[in-house]
Write a protein that holds these residues in place. Sequence first.
Motif, PDB file in Angstrom:
ATOM      1  N   LEU A  85       0.797  -1.229   0.000  1.00 38.80           N
ATOM      2  CA  LEU A  85       0.000   0.000   0.000  1.00 38.80           C
ATOM      3  C   LEU A  85       0.831   1.280   0.000  1.00 38.80           C
ATOM      4  O   LEU A  85       0.442   2.256  -0.625  1.00 38.80           O
ATOM      5  CB  LEU A  85      -0.965   0.018   1.187  1.00 38.80           C
ATOM      6  CG  LEU A  85      -2.149  -0.927   1.069  1.00 38.80           C
ATOM      7  CD1 LEU A  85      -2.974  -0.902   2.348  1.00 38.80           C
ATOM      8  CD2 LEU A  85      -3.015  -0.590  -0.132  1.00 38.80           C
ATOM      9  N   ASP A 159      -6.434  -1.097  -4.275  1.00 39.89           N
ATOM     10  CA  ASP A 159      -6.992  -0.152  -3.314  1.00 39.89           C
ATOM     11  C   ASP A 159      -8.456  -0.453  -2.985  1.00 39.89           C
ATOM     12  O   ASP A 159      -8.870  -0.352  -1.822  1.00 39.89           O
ATOM     13  CB  ASP A 159      -6.841   1.277  -3.833  1.00 39.89           C
ATOM     14  CG  ASP A 159      -5.376   1.711  -3.904  1.00 39.89           C
ATOM     15  OD1 ASP A 159      -4.508   1.027  -3.314  1.00 39.89           O
ATOM     16  OD2 ASP A 159      -5.104   2.728  -4.560  1.00 39.89           O
ATOM     17  N   ASN A 162      -8.523  -3.358  -0.648  1.00 37.04           N
ATOM     18  CA  ASN A 162      -8.129  -2.934   0.689  1.00 37.04           C
ATOM     19  C   ASN A 162      -9.317  -2.310   1.431  1.00 37.04           C
ATOM     20  O   ASN A 162      -9.584  -2.655   2.584  1.00 37.04           O
ATOM     21  CB  ASN A 162      -6.966  -1.952   0.624  1.00 37.04           C
ATOM     22  CG  ASN A 162      -6.537  -1.507   2.000  1.00 37.04           C
ATOM     23  OD1 ASN A 162      -6.211  -2.321   2.852  1.00 37.04           O
ATOM     24  ND2 ASN A 162      -6.568  -0.206   2.237  1.00 37.04           N
TER      25      ASN A 162
END
Length: 173
Positions: A85, A159, A162
């Motif tokens: 990340l 993303d 996540n």
Amino acid sequence: MQIKRVRHVRRTAITTLSLTACLLSCSAGADDTSGGVGTRDTSRSSSVTATADDAVRETATGPDPAASPGPELVRDAFAGLQATLNDTCTPASGDCAYFLGRVHEEVMGLDAAMKADPKGPDHFPEPIAWIAGLRTTLDGDTSTENLETHRTELIGVRDRINVWMQDHPDDYQ
């Protein structure tokens, strides 16, 4: 992808053998009842070697395909994805090849873990759909050039996964 697997198997085998050698050298003389220097129980060292050989064989052939993964596989795969990340790369630079390849590998690993999870793939519908879309976009081409071309999509899927996983903490804690 096959070359990476072979390299991984070799590294794992070398690590296993190194650890076995350390274990043997540390245990040399541990069962010494005669007081002589350098004597050891050879039955123990041969069983350690057999265990190491089994580990190398399992690493080379992969885990038992019939074994069902535990929920920790999704957790571990998600942790690998999260480790990417804070990383980034500059397109057309040397650092992008590694970074994008790693993100792709982590996304695909999480996909496999979700599909194999005991809760079933229906428990992870959105991430699996996003990854399927990414697969379609990449069209099987995982070259650095293609990953750089689709960098935005790859990072976007990472993303979104996540965020989705953050809303489902029971799946990764």
